[in-house]
Scaffold this active site. Structure first.
Site, PDB file in Angstrom:
ATOM      1  N   HIS A  51       0.833  -1.209   0.000  1.00  0.00           N
ATOM      2  CA  HIS A  51       0.000   0.000   0.000  1.00  0.00           C
ATOM      3  C   HIS A  51       0.869   1.261   0.000  1.00  0.00           C
ATOM      4  O   HIS A  51       0.695   2.143  -0.849  1.00  0.00           O
ATOM      5  CB  HIS A  51      -0.912  -0.011   1.237  1.00  0.00           C
ATOM      6  CG  HIS A  51      -1.811   1.188   1.346  1.00  0.00           C
ATOM      7  ND1 HIS A  51      -3.114   1.180   0.907  1.00  0.00           N
ATOM      8  CD2 HIS A  51      -1.595   2.442   1.828  1.00  0.00           C
ATOM      9  CE1 HIS A  51      -3.659   2.365   1.119  1.00  0.00           C
ATOM     10  NE2 HIS A  51      -2.756   3.155   1.687  1.00  0.00           N
ATOM     11  N   GLU A  52       1.813   1.351   0.931  1.00  0.00           N
ATOM     12  CA  GLU A  52       2.632   2.562   1.006  1.00  0.00           C
ATOM     13  C   GLU A  52       3.496   2.713  -0.243  1.00  0.00           C
ATOM     14  O   GLU A  52       3.689   3.815  -0.739  1.00  0.00           O
ATOM     15  CB  GLU A  52       3.495   2.553   2.274  1.00  0.00           C
ATOM     16  CG  GLU A  52       2.700   2.646   3.584  1.00  0.00           C
ATOM     17  CD  GLU A  52       1.756   3.849   3.660  1.00  0.00           C
ATOM     18  OE1 GLU A  52       2.015   4.873   2.981  1.00  0.00           O
ATOM     19  OE2 GLU A  52       0.738   3.764   4.375  1.00  0.00           O
ATOM     20  N   CYS A  62      -6.149   0.064 -10.573  1.00  0.00           N
ATOM     21  CA  CYS A  62      -4.908   0.602 -10.019  1.00  0.00           C
ATOM     22  C   CYS A  62      -3.708   0.069 -10.800  1.00  0.00           C
ATOM     23  O   CYS A  62      -2.742   0.778 -11.054  1.00  0.00           O
ATOM     24  CB  CYS A  62      -4.776   0.254  -8.542  1.00  0.00           C
ATOM     25  SG  CYS A  62      -5.913   1.204  -7.509  1.00  0.00           S
TER      26      CYS A  62
HETATM   27 ZN   LIG Z   1      -2.852   5.146   2.059  1.00  0.00          ZN
HETATM   28 ZN   LIG Z   2      -7.577  -0.196  -6.710  1.00  0.00          ZN
END
Ligand SMILES: [Zn+2]
Ligand SMILES: [Zn+2]
Lengths: 183, 445
Positions: free
Chosen positions: A131-132, A169
């Site tokens: 995530h980061e 994403c």
């Molecule tokens: Zn975040």
């Molecule tokens: Zn996503």
């Protein structure tokens, strides 16, 4: 294009799963990872009134360890992190930048009064690191519950999502990877 | 999601920086200001969805700034940032219309829940505006969509059920525009001045669907920092549209059945009964009767839901609508893209009409959008329409002789506009035989 992701455990933190992390991160971004030694004096970033460590300042420091300009660096610590204004953060990164920081402090089941669960801790750490790093690659939060870029402010959120990027994403990441970083 | 704009006003640099970073990661476009005067100047860069204001600042204080901001922008939600000591002043700010206040340091859960609530409310009011546009767009569209007999029947059904207040189930493959039909029914019903609230039951994980529908009380589970109304409650007075109803779990089926019977429920973690007067419209692309037979969908819920059903034909069963739909989308994208309206070449048109459209109207819409983007000439030509080879797609999954016969008869009848005598001639059989076969396969009238 990013060449390599460097993973470093801060201040001698060496959990049993340390070596299993790299392949998972590599897989999420289809990029090679390398371990890196990070010897920082984290006491400099300790805020005694909060008993926490200042994430933004640690990240600024991490940047000095960046081996190549086109690489990313992630620091992993077991210490509790904060940024001014917020009570805590699981992690912090530079959006569209080179450095990210993740704390396992609040990822332990013990923190919530539950029995220790190493596998769960590892899964949560993988998700937070990815995530980061996603932020460092310029991705913002995603509304998809299962996407690793879904914002998580409590640990149950982290457990719902997967350790991978959703297709949108993923597409954004590929779209952006041709362009140079802004910072 | 389109970029939401947020303005952060605080005299402390570290607070501005960390909030800026935090909100940027959330996809916001963030501006900052160090004091009240700078903030007022920034208002030109607005409108802002959210303005975060520190209560104690040298010069203009937060309360004064809030009043000045309100004069310039009524719709921005103001969040007051305060140290623990000045909660009383923060309460005063609430009376003056601030959305909420938070004490420094802020719990990230609190802040993100607060922001989520603000955006949800904004979206809901925006959605109401959008759907009014959509409905008027659809009613303007009616003569186009309804040219084929099958679609005319759907439009008649919409008119009929709109007048009643009974539950409706819309049945059709994905991409056939079920939500648009739900919105049309709502838009023509006496509930049209109240919201229509849509929930796609298939796309939300089970654990979240419950709180999405029923809402929750503060503290109902970790992270539930605020009471939140569920979609059922938000649909009060209006219509609740549940898409993919065939996908909900057995437990949700029971809960939903109870609400439909009593119009009462409790929020998660609460005891207080809430009532909501809503009309239910649901939709599914699955065969509900089959699901009931297989024991996957409750029979009692099925009868509750299936009071009135509106079957939406797949696009391949109303090919005569394809050219008109194509023209409609061409016009719409030309307008949206600021381009000249393109013609549809005869070859391109026949490709569109012959294609099987497994993704239905949505697929046609995407194909036209793509053609409008990549095509360079004044007309859409076959090269602008890279549709998957029809041969692979249109081969029926069921390859039995009778399936192929049914398909073939259907195509021929379509070509002759349902004229049985002409169809029989082409097929080389007599009219009675054709009628018998039509009856057997459930074709035609
Ligand atoms: Zn975040
Ligand atoms: Zn996503």
């Amino acid at each position: 294009m990013t060449s390599t992701i460097y993973l470093g455990f801060l201040n001698g933190y060496s959990p049993s799963w340390a070596e299993d992390l790299a392949p998972r991160v590599s897989q999420a971004f289809s990029l090679p990872t390398q371990p890196i030694d990070l010897e920082l004096d984290l006491d400099l970033y300790y805020a005694p009134e909060r008993r926490q460590y200042h994430a933004t300042l640690i990240i600024a420091r991490l940047l000095r360890y960046l081996p190549e300009l086109d690489s990313k660096i992630v620091g992993i610590t077991s210490l509790d992190l904060f940024i001014p204004v917020l009570t805590f953060v699981f992690g912090q990164s530079q959006l569209d930048g080179a450095a990210a920081l993740v704390s396992t402090h609040r990822l332990h089941s013990e923190f919530y009064g539950l029995p220790a669960d190493i596998d769960l801790l590892f899964e949560r750490t993988v998700k937070e690191v990815v995530h980061e790093l996603g932020h460092a690659f310029g991705l913002v939060h995603c509304p998809d519950y299962l996407c690793v870029m879904k914002a998580s402010t409590y640990v149950e959120d982290v457990d719902i999502k997967k350790a991978s990027l959703c297709s949108e994403c993923q597409a954004t990441l590929i779209d952006r990877s041709g362009k140079p970083s802004h910072r | 999601m389109r970029d939401r704009k947020i303005l952060i006003v605080d005299d402390e640099l570290s607070v501005r920086q960390s909030l800026q970073e935090w909100f940027r990661e959330d996809g916001f476009q963030v501006e900052t200001a160090a004091d009240g005067n700078a903030a007022l100047k920034m208002m030109d860069a607005g409108p802002f969805d959210i303005i975060v204001v520190d209560l104690k600042m040298p010069g203009m204080d937060g309360i004064t700034l809030q009043k000045r901001v309100r004069e310039l922008d009524k719709s921005a939600a103001i969040i007051i940032l305060t140290a623990f000591a000045s909660v009383e002043t923060a309460v005063e700010a609430l009376k003056l219309g601030a959305y909420d206040y938070v004490t420094k340091p802020v719990d990230p859960d609190d802040l993100s829940n607060l922001v989520r609530n603000i955006l949800r409310e904004k979206e809901l009011s925006e959605e109401n505006i959008r759907l009014k546009e959509k409905v008027s767009e659809l009613s303007g569209l009616a003569p186009i969509v309804g040219k084929s007999p099958k679609m005319k029947r759907v439009l008649d059904l919409i008119d009929t059920v709109a007048e009643t207040d009974s539950t409706v189930v819309i049945l059709g493959e994905s991409g056939t525009g079920k939500e648009l039909i739900a919105r049309a029914i709502h838009g023509k019903s006496k509930r049209r001045f109240f919201p229509i609230v849509a929930v796609n039951c298939g796309s939300i994980p089970e654990s979240l669907l419950e709180s999405e529908l029923f809402g929750h009380e503060k503290g109902a589970f970790t992270g539930a920092q605020y009471r939140r109304k569920g979609k059922i409650e938000l649909a009060d007075g209006g219509t609740l549209f549940l898409d993919e109803i065939g996908d909900i779990s057995p437990k949700m089926q029971i809960d939903l059945l109870r609400v439909l019977e009593t119009k009462r429920f409790t929020r998660l973690g609460g005891n207080q009964e809430v009532t909501s007067d809503f009309r239910l419209i649901c939709a599914t692309n699955r065969n509900l009767e089959k699901l009931v037979e297989d024991g996957i969908f409750r029979e009692d819920l099925y009868y509750r839901v299936n009071v009135f059903s509106v079957p939406v034909p797949p696009l391949r069963e109303r090919r005569e609508d394809v050219p008109l739909l194509a023209e409609h989308f061409i016009e719409r994208y030309a307008r949206a893209m600021g381009k000249a309206r393109k013609a549809l070449s005869a070859q391109a048109e026949s490709i569109l009409v012959d294609y099987r459209w497994p993704g239905n109207v949505r697929e046609l819409q995407n194909a036209i959008e793509r053609a409008m983007v990549i095509g360079t000439g004044p007309a859409i030509v076959p090269e602008d329409l890279p549709l998957p080879s029809d041969r692979e797609i249109s081969e029926p999954a069921d390859r039995s002789l009778s399936a192929i016969e049914k398909d073939h008869i259907e195509r021929v009848l379509m070509e002759v506009d349902g004229n049985v005598s002409q169809g029989a001639k082409i097929l080389g059989i007599d009219r009675t035989t054709l009628y018998n076969k039509m009856k057997k396969y459930g074709l035609g009238r």
